[in-house]
Design an enzyme around this catalytic site. Structure first.
Site, PDB file in Angstrom:
ATOM      1  N   SER A 197     -25.814 -13.819 -24.386  1.00  0.00           N
ATOM      2  CA  SER A 197     -27.133 -13.342 -23.981  1.00  0.00           C
ATOM      3  C   SER A 197     -27.102 -12.921 -22.508  1.00  0.00           C
ATOM      4  O   SER A 197     -26.348 -12.026 -22.141  1.00  0.00           O
ATOM      5  CB  SER A 197     -28.178 -14.434 -24.253  1.00  0.00           C
ATOM      6  OG  SER A 197     -29.478 -13.916 -24.233  1.00  0.00           O
ATOM      7  N   ASP A 224     -30.836 -10.888 -35.067  1.00  0.00           N
ATOM      8  CA  ASP A 224     -31.392 -10.628 -33.749  1.00  0.00           C
ATOM      9  C   ASP A 224     -32.281  -9.393 -33.894  1.00  0.00           C
ATOM     10  O   ASP A 224     -32.352  -8.779 -34.968  1.00  0.00           O
ATOM     11  CB  ASP A 224     -30.282 -10.392 -32.728  1.00  0.00           C
ATOM     12  CG  ASP A 224     -30.545 -11.098 -31.400  1.00  0.00           C
ATOM     13  OD1 ASP A 224     -31.730 -11.260 -31.057  1.00  0.00           O
ATOM     14  OD2 ASP A 224     -29.577 -11.488 -30.723  1.00  0.00           O
ATOM     15  N   HIS A 236     -29.640 -15.247 -33.003  1.00  0.00           N
ATOM     16  CA  HIS A 236     -29.269 -15.314 -31.590  1.00  0.00           C
ATOM     17  C   HIS A 236     -28.801 -16.709 -31.180  1.00  0.00           C
ATOM     18  O   HIS A 236     -28.080 -16.855 -30.183  1.00  0.00           O
ATOM     19  CB  HIS A 236     -30.489 -14.905 -30.749  1.00  0.00           C
ATOM     20  CG  HIS A 236     -30.201 -14.608 -29.317  1.00  0.00           C
ATOM     21  ND1 HIS A 236     -29.743 -13.388 -28.883  1.00  0.00           N
ATOM     22  CD2 HIS A 236     -30.318 -15.382 -28.193  1.00  0.00           C
ATOM     23  CE1 HIS A 236     -29.594 -13.408 -27.565  1.00  0.00           C
ATOM     24  NE2 HIS A 236     -29.930 -14.611 -27.120  1.00  0.00           N
TER      25      HIS A 236
END
EC number: 3.5.1.9
Length: 300
Positions: A157, A244, A276
């Site tokens: 991320s 996601d 995610h």
């Protein structure tokens, strides 16, 4: 836009809204976050309490600029080093939620370095990126001092965004140092910050310190990559999770394309079934799909 059909950018840039898990809960988006925090912290505690793994607590700067290095009594001095950079939109999470990946790697003979960093708004994103460059210099000094045989880096991320700087710091990553890097793994990252800069859900009251002057310089998607040849021996994996948002998936796909066109050995992988968060949670499981993926990188 990376998702032309998107009617709510705030939602598209908030990964927890896109999980297919916890649908029996009143607010699945909160449940997936609570589960992630609980499970990843448990993984971290079990490393030393149940798995017999040793950890050295080190520091590369002030505040939260910390590094934990994990290994076992069987780990050799020249063992390869795996470095993990956590996410949290540059403003959340810490090392205690970043150790899921450690156990299977240590059992395969790695040392694993899990790094932490100062968060916004205590620092601006520009300042954080400068501090991350200092970390890169520190970790390469560490590898040279400890005679590490090779390095693999992974960022998740916001951590993937920070990790992208490794390709843009020739004053820190010399040609000799880049040859030590076996692979770079970008997991579910965000690489173009133009859309999210004005989103209250991601950048409330502009705590990231973004503006027209710096938005391109903090967006890896928009960088001019010129020092490509020194990375000829390094494989780059850009990874997205099926559950996601379209924006996150397409940012990853596009970033892989950008790197390939510049001449890097970059590939894009879309992991079916993952969101995610469980793409990180399941790195703690030796035979999970994502662990097998990491294992295959070693031999490709």
């Amino acid at each position: 836009m990376y998702n032309p059909r998107c009617k709510d950018l705030d939602r598209d840039y908030f990964p927890s809204y896109h999980t297919t898990r916890f649908q029996d809960q009143p607010e699945p988006n909160l449940a997936v976050l609570e589960h992630f925090v609980r499970v990843t912290k448990q993984h971290g505690r079990e490393l030393t309490e149940k798995q017999g793994i040793t950890v050295d607590h080190l520091r590369y700067g002030e505040g939260r600029q910390l590094v934990d290095v994990f290994y076992s009594e069987k780990t050799t001095n020249q063992a390869p080093l795996f470095v993990f950079v956590h996410g949290g939109y540059w403003q959340e999470m810490d090392m205690s939620m970043s150790c899921s990946i450690v156990g299977p790697l240590v059992r395969r003979g790695y040392r694993v370095a899990v790094m932490d960093y100062n968060l916004c708004p205590q620092v601006t994103l520009e300042q954080l990126m400068t501090q991350f460059t200092h970390f890169l210099n520190w970790i390469f000094d560490y590898t040279e001092m400890t005679k590490v045989s090779s390095l693999t880096f992974a960022g998740h991320s916001a951590g993937a965004h920070l990790l992208a700087q490794i390709l843009m710091r020739p004053n820190v990553i010399t040609a000799q140092r880049s040859k030590m890097v076996w692979a770079l793994i970008f997991l579910c990252g965000v690489y173009d910050l133009r859309e999210l800069s004005n989103l209250e859900s991601v950048n409330p009251k502009n705590i990231l310190g973004l503006n027209e002057r710096n938005i391109e310089s903090v967006s890896p998607m928009l960088w001019e990559y010129t020092d490509v040849t020194v990375w000829n021996s390094t494989k780059i994996y850009v990874v997205a999770a099926e559950h996601d948002s379209t924006t996150f998936i397409e940012q990853s796909r596009h970033y892989a394309d950008v790197l390939r066109k510049k001449g890097y050995k970059a590939s894009f992988t879309l992991f079916k079934g993952y969101d995610h968060f469980d793409i990180i949670e399941e790195t703690a499981i030796d035979d999970s799909d994502v662990s097998r993926f990491l294992r295959n990188i070693e031999i490709e």
